[in-house]
Write a protein that holds these residues in place. Structure first.
Motif, short mmCIF file in Angstrom:
data_model
loop_
_atom_site.label_atom_id
_atom_site.label_comp_id
_atom_site.label_asym_id
_atom_site.label_seq_id
_atom_site.Cartn_x
_atom_site.Cartn_y
_atom_site.Cartn_z
N THR A 126 0.95 -1.52 -0.01
CA THR A 126 0.34 0.08 -0.20
C THR A 126 0.76 1.46 0.21
O THR A 126 0.54 2.23 -0.89
N LEU A 127 1.96 1.36 1.01
CA LEU A 127 2.81 2.82 0.84
C LEU A 127 3.27 2.47 -0.04
O LEU A 127 4.15 3.91 -0.35
N VAL A 128 4.22 1.35 -0.88
CA VAL A 128 5.11 2.33 -2.58
C VAL A 128 4.67 3.17 -2.69
O VAL A 128 4.87 3.42 -4.28
N VAL A 129 3.60 3.19 -2.87
CA VAL A 129 2.44 3.71 -4.21
C VAL A 129 2.98 5.11 -4.49
O VAL A 129 3.39 5.78 -5.02
N ILE A 130 3.23 5.47 -2.64
CA ILE A 130 3.78 6.41 -2.65
C ILE A 130 4.93 7.38 -3.40
O ILE A 130 5.19 8.16 -4.33
N PRO A 131 6.04 6.71 -3.25
CA PRO A 131 7.14 7.60 -3.35
C PRO A 131 7.36 7.27 -4.50
O PRO A 131 8.47 8.03 -6.07
N SER A 132 7.03 5.82 -5.22
CA SER A 132 7.04 5.03 -6.67
C SER A 132 6.59 6.40 -7.87
O SER A 132 7.45 6.52 -8.65
N THR A 133 5.37 6.62 -6.59
CA THR A 133 4.63 7.59 -8.24
C THR A 133 5.53 8.88 -8.18
O THR A 133 5.55 9.36 -9.10
N LEU A 134 6.47 9.34 -7.07
CA LEU A 134 6.71 10.83 -6.52
C LEU A 134 7.95 10.49 -7.53
O LEU A 134 8.78 11.93 -8.23
N VAL A 135 8.33 9.16 -7.33
CA VAL A 135 9.87 8.80 -8.51
C VAL A 135 9.62 8.98 -9.66
O VAL A 135 10.44 9.96 -10.41
N VAL A 136 8.46 8.34 -10.16
CA VAL A 136 8.47 8.81 -11.50
C VAL A 136 8.32 10.37 -12.02
O VAL A 136 8.68 10.12 -13.31
N PHE A 137 7.59 11.16 -11.53
CA PHE A 137 7.44 12.30 -11.41
C PHE A 137 8.55 13.43 -11.41
O PHE A 137 9.30 13.77 -12.52
N VAL A 138 9.59 12.96 -10.47
CA VAL A 138 10.88 13.57 -10.92
C VAL A 138 11.58 12.92 -11.80
O VAL A 138 12.62 13.56 -12.77
N TYR A 139 11.72 11.83 -11.67
CA TYR A 139 12.59 11.56 -12.78
C TYR A 139 11.71 11.65 -14.29
O TYR A 139 12.81 11.63 -15.63
N LEU A 140 10.48 11.88 -14.71
CA LEU A 140 10.18 12.43 -15.83
C LEU A 140 10.33 14.15 -16.38
O LEU A 140 10.91 14.29 -17.21
N ALA A 141 10.98 14.69 -15.24
CA ALA A 141 10.60 16.22 -15.20
C ALA A 141 12.36 15.91 -15.55
O ALA A 141 12.95 16.95 -16.48
N ALA A 142 13.85 15.15 -15.00
CA ALA A 142 14.59 15.32 -15.79
C ALA A 142 14.81 15.11 -16.66
O ALA A 142 15.68 15.13 -17.44
N ALA A 143 13.94 13.65 -17.13
CA ALA A 143 14.26 13.77 -18.58
C ALA A 143 13.85 14.63 -19.73
O ALA A 143 14.37 15.46 -21.07
N VAL A 144 12.84 15.19 -18.92
CA VAL A 144 12.21 16.22 -19.59
C VAL A 144 13.43 17.63 -19.62
O VAL A 144 13.67 17.96 -21.10
N ALA A 145 14.24 17.91 -18.82
CA ALA A 145 15.58 18.45 -19.14
C ALA A 145 16.11 17.97 -19.59
O ALA A 145 17.20 19.26 -20.23
N GLY A 146 16.81 16.99 -19.65
CA GLY A 146 17.56 16.54 -20.42
C GLY A 146 17.11 17.12 -22.14
O GLY A 146 18.63 16.62 -22.31
N VAL A 147 16.48 16.60 -22.48
CA VAL A 147 16.25 16.74 -23.59
C VAL A 147 16.33 17.78 -24.30
O VAL A 147 16.99 18.74 -25.05
N LYS A 148 16.30 19.20 -23.06
CA LYS A 148 16.63 20.61 -23.10
C LYS A 148 18.04 20.71 -23.19
O LYS A 148 18.35 21.61 -24.04
#
Length: 447
Positions: free
Chosen positions: A349-371
């Motif tokens: 139950t708990l793992v959904v919280i940090p997992s989803t947040l890590v997805v968000f910041v990794y996605l943000a980092a990937a978008v930054a990487g494109v630039k």
């Protein structure tokens, strides 16, 4: 040795190929591998192997991405800095805030993993798992408050021990693997495959942790790509092998089984005494992971407080220890653990919280990487964006988690700036992003 260089306080290039591999492996392979194979298999069935394959692919791309970002911003070393460089200080601060919450909540889950294995080894009730978890968390918090550091040797030894233990478990399970366990392949449909990938980000967090050490390799142009490539192979073999062992032996299906699936595999292969060995392994992994994350996340909390993203007490430092940051992480982790005990929430139950947040910041980092990046590293960033974007819609309910955290961050930012005034200038926004700076500190002296 030139004393004038030794006394400058600057880091020297001293990391070799295999030391780099060990550092990468120790940063990535953690407590998540002990519980997630069973959990994802229960959710997606045998198709969970597809989740692991996709997660491994994304992990490989992220490895290339973070190496590229570290080369582009060699003095930085973190997601918040990369996002801030690409899209401004506010975006970087939000990325740091989200990562801080992910890291703090994660320290509810990691100790609980060790607690499960101890409870199983001694045939204790489930309540004892939470008590053991509280003990693991308390030891890690105490060690960080005392300023204790995990030695490089212990860090590398842990990586080797964990890798060997998982490899032995995989090999020992081969005689009991049965291909009939693959049918039905998708008992719960296709959506759980994407949901599983999101949850697995908890197991793959870590590629960014060693990226800031790129400048400390003796031969970075040659050894960094090799270290990353070798680590990708090791992590992929260990993760896919462990997931396959769980699926092909049918060692999953209930929360009680999923939480200790690796221990059950070892017990079936080596007998009852292996349960104690599995518990010791789980406690060591959990304690090491918790200690390292608190070290890094507390420093992130300190920097966020300095820049008025967190309350001022989180910036309190004593004897070079970010006491305020450590206590902030501890507060979130202990509250989370208490709520989990009261509500009977498990790691699933708990793992959904940090997992989803890590997805968000990794996605943000990937978008930054494109630039920010060029060539194959930019291509890796672009493909990462696409793959992450593909799996996110399969778990729309989870997407609310980062949105809520961002909302709270903005409210706190507004309140702190209104009542405390504007943030004082800081030496560099890169301080925000030192999420796991314990690795850097350990490498400075080889303590």
């Amino acid at each position: 040795m030139d004393k004038s260089k030794a006394n400058t306080g600057q880091l020297t290039a001293h990391i070799g190929l295999w030391q780099g591999v060990a550092l990468y492996v120790s940063a990535i392979v953690g407590a998540g591998v002990l519980v997630l194979p069973g959990q994802i298999a229960s959710s997606a069935g045998p198709a969970s192997l597809v989740s692991w394959l996709v997660a491994c692919l994304i992990g490989a791309l992220l490895a290339l991405l973070f190496v590229g970002l570290a080369r582009r911003l060699p003095g930085a070393g973190g997601i918040a800095t990369y996002v801030g460089e690409a899209y401004g200080a506010t975006a970087g601060g939000l990325a740091g805030w989200v990562y801080f919450v992910a890291g703090a909540v994660g320290q509810t889950i990691v100790p609980l993993t060790g607690g499960y294995y101890v409870a199983e080894a001694f045939s204790l009730s489930s309540g004892w798992a939470y008590l053991v978890a509280a003990g693991i968390l308390a030891v890690a918090v105490g060690a960080n408050l005392a300023g204790a550091k995990v030695s490089t040797g212990a860090q590398l030894g842990l990586a080797l021990s964990v890798s060997l233990a998982l490899l032995i478990t995989i090999v020992a399970a081969i005689p009991r693997m049965d291909s009939t366990q693959l049918t039905p392949f998708t008992p719960h449909g296709v959506p759980p495959i994407g949901s599983g990938v999101i949850v697995l980000f908890f197991a793959f967090a870590g590629w960014e942790a060693v990226a800031h050490l790129v400048g400390e390799f003796r031969r970075p142009n040659r050894d960094v790509p090799r270290a990353v490539g070798i680590t990708i192979v090791i992590v992929t073999v260990l993760y896919l092998g462990t997931a396959a062992a769980v699926v092909f032996t049918g060692t999953y299906g209930s929360p009680e089984t999923d939480r200790i699936a690796i221990g059950l595999l070892q017990e079936e292969a080596f007998g009852g005494h292996s349960a104690l060995a599995a518990a010791i392994m789980a406690v060591v992994i959990s304690l090491g992971t918790t200690n390292a994350f608190i070290a890094g996340v507390s420093r992130l909390g300190y920097s966020l407080a300095k820049e008025k993203w967190l309350p001022r007490p989180a910036a309190y430092v004593s004897n070079s220890v970010p006491v305020g940051g450590v206590l902030a992480v501890a507060l979130i982790a202990f509250v989370g653990l208490g709520l989990a005990w009261l509500m009977s929430w498990g790691t699933e139950t708990l793992v959904v919280i940090p997992s989803t947040l890590v997805v968000f910041v990794y996605l943000a980092a990937a978008v930054a990487g494109v630039k920010l990046l060029k060539g194959r590293e930019r291509a890796a960033a672009a493909v990462s964006v696409v793959l992450i974007a593909v799996v996110v819609p399969s778990s729309l309910g989870y997407v609310l988690i980062p949105l809520i955290v961002i909302g709270v961050a903005l409210i706190m930012r507004f309140a702190l700036r209104k009542f405390d005034g504007p943030a004082a200038p800081t030496a560099s926004s890169s301080a925000i992003a030192s999420v796991r700076s314990r690795l850097r500190e350990a490498m400075k002296t080889g303590e």
